[in-house]
Design an enzyme around this catalytic site. Structure first.
Site, short mmCIF file in Angstrom:
data_model
loop_
_atom_site.label_atom_id
_atom_site.label_comp_id
_atom_site.label_asym_id
_atom_site.label_seq_id
_atom_site.Cartn_x
_atom_site.Cartn_y
_atom_site.Cartn_z
N GLY A 17 1.36 0.72 3.67
CA GLY A 17 1.43 -0.90 3.13
C GLY A 17 1.08 -0.86 1.47
O GLY A 17 0.06 0.51 0.61
N GLY A 19 0.85 -3.10 -1.11
CA GLY A 19 -0.06 -4.42 -1.81
C GLY A 19 -0.95 -3.78 -2.11
O GLY A 19 -1.17 -2.59 -2.74
N PHE A 20 -1.64 -4.73 -2.66
CA PHE A 20 -3.10 -4.97 -3.46
C PHE A 20 -4.17 -3.82 -2.51
O PHE A 20 -4.44 -2.48 -3.41
CB PHE A 20 -4.13 -6.06 -3.74
CG PHE A 20 -3.78 -6.57 -4.92
CD1 PHE A 20 -3.46 -6.48 -5.88
CD2 PHE A 20 -3.01 -7.74 -3.96
CE1 PHE A 20 -3.23 -7.77 -6.99
CE2 PHE A 20 -2.00 -9.19 -4.44
CZ PHE A 20 -2.21 -8.43 -6.20
N GLY A 21 -4.66 -3.33 -1.83
CA GLY A 21 -5.16 -2.39 -1.01
C GLY A 21 -4.50 -0.89 -1.59
O GLY A 21 -5.23 0.07 -1.65
N VAL A 85 5.91 0.66 9.79
CA VAL A 85 5.88 1.10 10.78
C VAL A 85 5.64 0.71 11.61
O VAL A 85 4.77 -0.40 11.27
CB VAL A 85 4.45 1.86 9.97
CG1 VAL A 85 3.25 2.55 10.85
CG2 VAL A 85 4.61 2.91 8.86
N GLU A 176 -3.45 -25.03 -4.65
CA GLU A 176 -2.30 -24.91 -5.97
C GLU A 176 -0.86 -25.14 -5.89
O GLU A 176 -0.51 -25.93 -7.10
CB GLU A 176 -2.16 -22.93 -6.41
CG GLU A 176 -3.46 -22.89 -6.52
CD GLU A 176 -3.40 -21.36 -6.43
OE1 GLU A 176 -4.88 -20.72 -7.16
OE2 GLU A 176 -2.77 -20.69 -5.79
N ASP A 313 -6.92 -7.15 3.71
CA ASP A 313 -7.22 -9.08 4.63
C ASP A 313 -6.96 -7.99 6.07
O ASP A 313 -7.34 -9.34 6.94
CB ASP A 313 -5.48 -9.67 4.54
CG ASP A 313 -5.84 -10.67 2.94
OD1 ASP A 313 -6.78 -10.09 1.94
OD2 ASP A 313 -5.05 -10.87 2.76
N ALA A 331 -7.64 -10.42 -3.36
CA ALA A 331 -7.20 -9.38 -3.48
C ALA A 331 -8.10 -8.42 -4.49
O ALA A 331 -8.13 -7.42 -3.89
CB ALA A 331 -6.31 -9.51 -5.14
C1 LIG Z 1 -0.16 -17.74 -1.78
C2 LIG Z 1 -0.97 -16.61 -1.83
C3 LIG Z 1 -2.45 -17.14 -2.39
C4 LIG Z 1 -2.99 -16.21 -3.27
N1 LIG Z 1 -3.93 -16.03 -4.57
C5 LIG Z 1 -4.72 -15.18 -3.88
C6 LIG Z 1 -5.69 -15.76 -5.47
O1 LIG Z 1 -5.40 -16.61 -6.52
N2 LIG Z 1 -6.85 -14.88 -6.00
C7 LIG Z 1 -6.39 -13.50 -4.85
O2 LIG Z 1 -7.39 -12.59 -5.19
N3 LIG Z 1 -5.93 -13.37 -3.63
C8 LIG Z 1 -5.14 -14.09 -3.19
N4 LIG Z 1 -4.04 -14.03 -2.04
C9 LIG Z 1 -4.72 -13.06 -1.39
C10 LIG Z 1 -4.40 -11.77 -2.41
O3 LIG Z 1 -3.25 -12.18 -2.23
C11 LIG Z 1 -4.91 -11.07 0.14
O4 LIG Z 1 -5.88 -10.55 -0.63
C12 LIG Z 1 -3.88 -9.07 -0.75
O5 LIG Z 1 -2.51 -9.05 -1.29
C13 LIG Z 1 -4.10 -8.34 0.08
O6 LIG Z 1 -3.78 -7.12 -0.14
P1 LIG Z 1 -3.69 -6.32 1.09
O7 LIG Z 1 -3.30 -5.27 0.30
O8 LIG Z 1 -4.55 -5.99 2.12
O9 LIG Z 1 -2.09 -6.77 1.32
P2 LIG Z 1 -0.86 -7.79 1.68
O10 LIG Z 1 -1.15 -7.26 -0.14
O11 LIG Z 1 -0.46 -8.40 1.79
O12 LIG Z 1 0.21 -5.92 1.65
C14 LIG Z 1 0.80 -5.64 2.28
C15 LIG Z 1 1.41 -5.02 2.05
O13 LIG Z 1 2.02 -3.61 3.89
C16 LIG Z 1 3.46 -4.21 3.82
N5 LIG Z 1 3.48 -4.78 5.32
C17 LIG Z 1 2.96 -5.12 6.29
N6 LIG Z 1 3.39 -4.90 7.04
C18 LIG Z 1 3.84 -3.01 7.36
C19 LIG Z 1 4.38 -2.14 8.11
N7 LIG Z 1 4.23 -2.19 9.53
N8 LIG Z 1 4.94 -1.02 7.55
C20 LIG Z 1 4.85 -1.12 6.93
N9 LIG Z 1 4.29 -1.78 5.51
C21 LIG Z 1 3.89 -2.44 5.36
C22 LIG Z 1 4.10 -5.08 2.76
O14 LIG Z 1 5.37 -5.51 2.52
C23 LIG Z 1 2.72 -4.81 1.55
O15 LIG Z 1 3.68 -4.63 1.16
C24 LIG Z 1 -3.40 -15.04 -2.04
C25 LIG Z 1 -2.49 -14.65 -1.07
C26 LIG Z 1 -1.56 -15.07 -1.61
C27 LIG Z 1 -0.39 -15.12 0.37
#
Ligand SMILES: Cc1cc2nc3c(=O)[nH]c(=O)nc-3n(C[C@H](O)[C@H](O)[C@H](O)COP(=O)(O)OP(=O)(O)OC[C@H]3O[C@@H](n4cnc5c(N)ncnc54)[C@H](O)[C@@H]3O)c2cc1C
Length: 464
Positions: A17, A19-21, A85, A176, A313, A331
């Site tokens: 992943g 994303g932010f994490g 994955v 929003e 998340d 995030a």
């Molecule tokens: C519309 C929206 C608005 C938001 N607004 C805010 C805000 O204003 N402020 C704030 O702090 N937070 C906000 N958030 C929440 C924030 O975006 C999330 O908390 C944050 O993105 C979580 O990060 P993460 O790394 O856990 O997951 P994510 O950022 O969701 O990243 C997950 C990653 O894993 C990848 N992935 C998933 N499954 C697989 C797999 N099986 N194999 C390989 N890759 C995979 C995905 O492609 C993605 O790149 C918002 C979320 C959304 C949806």
């Protein structure tokens, strides 16, 4: 790469992943004597907090997407793999990417979560949620096509349905979206149509609890509700949606059952963890909560497997709040968790450890339209224009790549002063598909076809 000190291959960290994490974990490991493999099913990092701006035509998808390879190009120890994955084998210490087996010494799972329909998955078709670029484009298409269909509709009752937009869920995303759609209808599009008056559109925000933005302080919820009303949004709290079918939203308000006829319904409620949560549960016995999030230890590892970490998340971290509530899905939590695990892995390589993870909450922000936001920094609460300026600066700062920051900032400044939104494109196929799926006549579809020449094709989603 070989570890010079012990003459052994370097410690192998696999991050699932980007994303932010996952991304912040990889960045924090950039200078560590480890080999990092980051696997994502997309080739880009998505700045989800600005997705609603793509969904409402303010910015283009590429403006909030940064190619993972380019973001991590300076991290010499990091390889990016594109793939999904589906399986984790803790005994063999491997993850499966399709048929390929990728071994790990430490594993960080950061695959996030999406919205949930509380078991009513069939509602998704009628009321899409906002999580991916595709979702945002789909929502943008629905909103723009609704205005186009209304312009051509002769029957006033059906026209009113095209001009009714219902958003389910009064959290930050719902607020929003509602604010932005109201601005689109009442300001941006006002002069662009001839048959309809777009300011007659209805934007309804439904929230099950007694106030919007429930995680914020009550005074900020009140301020947000007042700003939404100023923008023309009909905010209905204590409204529990019980059915979505045939362009009708049915809800309960106390004992009363109410219905709204609307052709555009958007979903901004609930949370459902990525399926890798369940996969980890099956392969390691780790407990998951009702949303499918993995219940983690104080150091974000999973019980019995101290080299498997879950962040962001997908993690249910409940060691900090006395009431046992998990950390919010935002995030900053994901970023801090990713950085913590990166640090812990490095400490362990030196035979040391770290105290348990502790989230430092720097505050919460939500924006309502182009001039108003609410900001809760704990020691100070801001609302109105000042809060909006603060929101703007924070979001520009956190946009991952410099060119994205510049592009988005320029776009915002232009939109702010011109009142325009440039990213209001619908591709030809999307129009025809959408009109047909919503029951607009073949004749209408044909005449839309005739206007093919005037339709601009959406620019590429991701820059590579
Ligand atoms: C519309 C929206 C608005 C938001 N607004 C805010 C805000 O204003 N402020 C704030 O702090 N937070 C906000 N958030 C929440 C924030 O975006 C999330 O908390 C944050 O993105 C979580 O990060 P993460 O790394 O856990 O997951 P994510 O950022 O969701 O990243 C997950 C990653 O894993 C990848 N992935 C998933 N499954 C697989 C797999 N099986 N194999 C390989 N890759 C995979 C995905 O492609 C993605 O790149 C918002 C979320 C959304 C949806």
């Amino acid at each position: 790469m070989v570890n010079a000190v012990e003459n052994q291959p370097p410690h192998n960290v696999v991050i699932v992943g980007g994303g932010f994490g996952g991304l912040y974990a990889a960045k924090a490991l950039a200078k560590a004597p480890v080999k990092v493999t980051l696997i994502d099913k997309r080739n880009f990092h998505l700045f989800q907090p600005l997705l609603y701006q793509v969904a409402t035509g303010t910015v283009s998808p590429a403006d909030i997407s940064s190619p993972l390879r380019s973001v991590l190009s300076q991290c010499q120890n990091t390889q990016v793999l594109l793939g999904e994955v589906k399986q984790i084998e803790p005994q063999a210490q491997t993850v499966m990417v399709g048929e390929e087996v990728v071994p790990y010494d430490s594993l960080i799972v950061a695959t996030g979560a999406k919205h949930s329909y509380f078991g009513k998955d069939e509602w998704e078709e009628f009321a899409p949620g906002l999580k991916t670029v595709e979702d945002a484009i789909e929502i943008r298409r629905r909103i723009l096509v609704a205005f186009e269909a209304a312009e051509r509709e002769k029957d006033p009752e059906i026209r009113a349905q095209w001009l009714t937009f219902v958003i389910v869920g009064g959290g930050p995303t719902g607020v929003e979206l509602a604010g932005s759609i109201a601005e689109l209808a009442y300001n941006t599009l006002k002069k662009d149509f001839r048959t309809i008056d777009t300011s007659e559109a209805k934007v309804v925000l439904l929230e099950g609890l007694d106030r919007v933005l429930p995680p914020f302080a009550p005074e900020l919820s009140q301020s947000a509700a007042a700003s939404l009303k100023n923008l023309g949004v009909d905010v209905q709290t204590n409204s529990l949606v019980t059915n979505l079918e045939n362009d009708i939203v049915t809800m309960k308000q106390g004992d009363e059952v109410k219905q709204i006829a609307a052709k555009t319904v958007l979903w901004a409620a609930g949370v459902k963890a990525s399926p890798l949560g369940k996969a980890l549960h099956s392969s390691t016995g780790a407990e998951i909560d009702r949303a499918g999030r993995v219940i983690v230890e104080p150091n974000l590892s999973i019980p019995g497997h101290d080299n498997i970490f879950v962040v962001g998340d997908l993690a249910h971290f409940a060691h900090q709040n006395e009431n046992g509530r998990p950390l919010p899905a935002v995030a900053p939590v994901a970023m801090q968790e990713g950085e913590y695990v990166a640090k812990l892995i490095q400490k362990r390589l030196n035979g040391k450890t770290l105290p348990p993870f502790n989230y430092v909450d720097h505050g919460s922000l939500a924006v309502i339209g182009q001039n108003h936001a609410v900001v809760d920094l704990g020691f100070i609460k801001l609302k109105g224009f000042l809060a909006w300026l603060f929101w703007l600066l924070v979001h520009i700062y956190y946009l991952i790549e410099f060119d994205n920051k510049l592009v988005v900032m320029t776009q915002w400044i232009w939109n702010y002063f011109s009142g325009n939104r440039g990213a209001r494109l619908i591709t030809q196929d999307e129009i025809l598909q959408d009109l047909r799926s919503r029951g607009v006549s073949e004749e209408s579809s044909q005449s839309t076809k005739a206007s093919k020449q005037s339709i601009v094709i959406e620019k590429e989603v991701v820059k590579v």
